[in-house]
Design a protein around this motif. Structure first.
Motif, PDB file in Angstrom:
ATOM      1  N   PHE A  93      57.621  70.934  48.525  1.00 32.05           N
ATOM      2  CA  PHE A  93      56.375  70.985  47.765  1.00 32.05           C
ATOM      3  C   PHE A  93      55.989  69.616  47.213  1.00 32.05           C
ATOM      4  O   PHE A  93      54.804  69.276  47.143  1.00 32.05           O
ATOM      5  N   SER A  94      56.957  68.824  46.808  1.00 27.63           N
ATOM      6  CA  SER A  94      56.647  67.502  46.262  1.00 27.63           C
ATOM      7  C   SER A  94      55.935  66.633  47.287  1.00 27.63           C
ATOM      8  O   SER A  94      55.065  65.813  46.922  1.00 27.63           O
ATOM      9  N   GLU A  95      56.252  66.819  48.564  1.00 24.73           N
ATOM     10  CA  GLU A  95      55.588  66.034  49.598  1.00 24.73           C
ATOM     11  C   GLU A  95      54.182  66.565  49.884  1.00 24.73           C
ATOM     12  O   GLU A  95      53.302  65.804  50.297  1.00 24.73           O
ATOM     13  N   TRP A  96      53.972  67.861  49.689  1.00 22.25           N
ATOM     14  CA  TRP A  96      52.596  68.388  49.764  1.00 22.25           C
ATOM     15  C   TRP A  96      51.705  67.662  48.746  1.00 22.25           C
ATOM     16  O   TRP A  96      50.589  67.254  49.063  1.00 22.25           O
ATOM     17  N   ILE A  97      52.234  67.507  47.527  1.00 27.10           N
ATOM     18  CA  ILE A  97      51.460  66.873  46.466  1.00 27.10           C
ATOM     19  C   ILE A  97      51.129  65.430  46.839  1.00 27.10           C
ATOM     20  O   ILE A  97      50.012  64.948  46.606  1.00 27.10           O
ATOM     21  N   GLN A  98      52.088  64.720  47.421  1.00 28.27           N
ATOM     22  CA  GLN A  98      51.831  63.344  47.827  1.00 28.27           C
ATOM     23  C   GLN A  98      50.739  63.270  48.893  1.00 28.27           C
ATOM     24  O   GLN A  98      49.871  62.390  48.848  1.00 28.27           O
ATOM     25  N   VAL A  99      50.791  64.191  49.860  1.00 28.94           N
ATOM     26  CA  VAL A  99      49.760  64.209  50.904  1.00 28.94           C
ATOM     27  C   VAL A  99      48.389  64.506  50.304  1.00 28.94           C
ATOM     28  O   VAL A  99      47.392  63.837  50.622  1.00 28.94           O
ATOM     29  N   LEU A 100      48.322  65.495  49.428  1.00 26.10           N
ATOM     30  CA  LEU A 100      47.042  65.844  48.810  1.00 26.10           C
ATOM     31  C   LEU A 100      46.521  64.714  47.927  1.00 26.10           C
ATOM     32  O   LEU A 100      45.311  64.485  47.844  1.00 26.10           O
ATOM     33  N   VAL A 114      51.185  72.253  40.649  1.00 27.95           N
ATOM     34  CA  VAL A 114      52.569  72.011  40.227  1.00 27.95           C
ATOM     35  C   VAL A 114      53.015  73.050  39.214  1.00 27.95           C
ATOM     36  O   VAL A 114      54.126  73.601  39.293  1.00 27.95           O
ATOM     37  N   HIS A 115      52.148  73.367  38.247  1.00 28.30           N
ATOM     38  CA  HIS A 115      52.511  74.355  37.233  1.00 28.30           C
ATOM     39  C   HIS A 115      52.680  75.748  37.848  1.00 28.30           C
ATOM     40  O   HIS A 115      53.630  76.469  37.518  1.00 28.30           O
ATOM     41  N   VAL A 116      51.768  76.135  38.733  1.00 28.34           N
ATOM     42  CA  VAL A 116      51.863  77.448  39.368  1.00 28.34           C
ATOM     43  C   VAL A 116      53.132  77.533  40.210  1.00 28.34           C
ATOM     44  O   VAL A 116      53.840  78.562  40.195  1.00 28.34           O
ATOM     45  N   TYR A 117      53.439  76.466  40.936  1.00 34.39           N
ATOM     46  CA  TYR A 117      54.652  76.469  41.763  1.00 34.39           C
ATOM     47  C   TYR A 117      55.901  76.628  40.896  1.00 34.39           C
ATOM     48  O   TYR A 117      56.829  77.367  41.240  1.00 34.39           O
ATOM     49  N   GLY A 118      55.924  75.930  39.754  1.00 39.23           N
ATOM     50  CA  GLY A 118      57.075  76.076  38.867  1.00 39.23           C
ATOM     51  C   GLY A 118      57.189  77.478  38.291  1.00 39.23           C
ATOM     52  O   GLY A 118      58.300  78.020  38.171  1.00 39.23           O
ATOM     53  N   PHE A 119      56.046  78.090  37.976  1.00 41.90           N
ATOM     54  CA  PHE A 119      56.087  79.437  37.402  1.00 41.90           C
ATOM     55  C   PHE A 119      56.496  80.482  38.430  1.00 41.90           C
ATOM     56  O   PHE A 119      56.985  81.556  38.058  1.00 41.90           O
ATOM     57  N   ILE A 120      56.294  80.213  39.710  1.00 37.44           N
ATOM     58  CA  ILE A 120      56.760  81.156  40.734  1.00 37.44           C
ATOM     59  C   ILE A 120      58.268  81.343  40.611  1.00 37.44           C
ATOM     60  O   ILE A 120      58.785  82.474  40.612  1.00 37.44           O
ATOM     61  N   GLU A 133      48.617  63.883  33.647  1.00 35.93           N
ATOM     62  CA  GLU A 133      48.820  63.801  35.086  1.00 35.93           C
ATOM     63  C   GLU A 133      50.308  63.808  35.387  1.00 35.93           C
ATOM     64  O   GLU A 133      51.082  63.040  34.799  1.00 35.93           O
ATOM     65  N   LEU A 134      50.725  64.694  36.278  1.00 41.62           N
ATOM     66  CA  LEU A 134      52.125  64.798  36.671  1.00 41.62           C
ATOM     67  C   LEU A 134      52.377  63.934  37.893  1.00 41.62           C
ATOM     68  O   LEU A 134      51.654  64.019  38.886  1.00 41.62           O
TER      69      LEU A 134
END
Length: 266
Positions: free
Chosen positions: A144-151, A165-171, A231-232
């Motif tokens: 997931f961290s690499e998805w964020i970098q691409v986006l 990021v917050h939604v992913y953590g809450f999953i 910003e995260l």
């Protein structure tokens, strides 16, 4: 399952391929899945299964179980598409569209399996298979961290990335809470009969809401204590390297599938 997916994304054999390449590959096949005819959609699903199970080394049972969940929702919607019901006024048109002349009167209505509905149902299933396979390829091979970098490189607004990021953590948080409560309920015979199961389900939902709010407050305090500025930043320490073989196969395969789509639609 969420922890299992995250572990597979970090440990598969395609982990070190550039995430931008994998995202572009998945996006191309997703677009093809939406516009290609049914035979090409089936080929997309089979080809992605080769990539996920054969090249990435994801267990076939895990991949199949993941595919069956969204496809199960698609299958549950098929009766509304396939079955037609009309009164006496539309009986002639219904008989013309009935599959092999099958029709059955029920309480003043005539039910039949529609030929047009069958074709729509087939298109829905194959499109769902191809599109879901493209998304699961990215999910199972890219952390997931690499998805964020691409986006972020694609100039996606920071606010949207922060929400992701917050939604992913809450999953993960919610899954752990549900698993903990369910184990405790089973240990106390909370699912011994249908009535106790419904009661336990109500308790689980109530506890899930209460504990998820407490988790949210704790997360907000932790971010504030660490000087959160709105910003995260997500950092990846992996050293990516492109593979000429995989790149050539991806480009050639997409070109062939595109050519087949054009040929079938003529």
């Amino acid at each position: 399952m969420s922890h299992r997916i995250d572990a597979l994304a970090h440990g598969n054999r395609l982990r070190l391929l550039p995430p931008l390449h994998k995202a572009g590959f998945a996006a191309t096949l997703l677009l093809l899945a939406l516009v290609a005819p049914m035979p090409v959609q089936v080929l997309i699903g089979l080809w992605l299964a080769l990539w996920v199970v054969g090249y990435a080394g994801i267990p076939a049972g895990t991949y199949l179980a993941m595919l069956l969940l969204p496809l199960g929702f698609a299958v549950s919607s098929l009766p509304a598409i396939v079955i037609s019901a009309v009164g006496q006024d539309g009986l002639a048109g219904l008989q013309a569209d009935a599959w092999r002349g099958l029709s059955q009167p029920v309480a003043g209505w005539t039910l039949s399996i529609s030929n047009h509905g069958l074709s729509q149902a087939s298109a829905l299933l194959t499109r769902s298979l191809a599109a879901t396979s493209a998304l699961f390829f990215l999910l199972l091979t890219t952390p997931f961290s690499e998805w964020i970098q691409v986006l972020r490189r694609l100039r996606v607004p920071p606010l949207l990335l922060e929400l992701m990021v917050h939604v992913y953590g809450f999953i993960f948080t919610l899954w752990a809470i549900v698993d903990e409560i369910a184990v405790a309920q089973r240990a106390r015979s909370g699912h011994s009969n249908w009535r106790r199961t419904l009661h336990s389900l109500g308790l689980l939902i109530g506890q899930l809401l209460e504990r998820s709010l407490a988790s949210y407050r704790g997360r907000a305090l932790a971010l504030e204590a660490r000087g959160f500025q709105g910003e995260l930043r997500v950092v990846s320490c992996a050293s990516h390297r492109a593979s000429r073989r995989y790149l050539a196969e991806a480009i050639g395969g997409c070109a062939v599938l595109g050519a087949l789509s054009i040929a079938w639609q003529r």
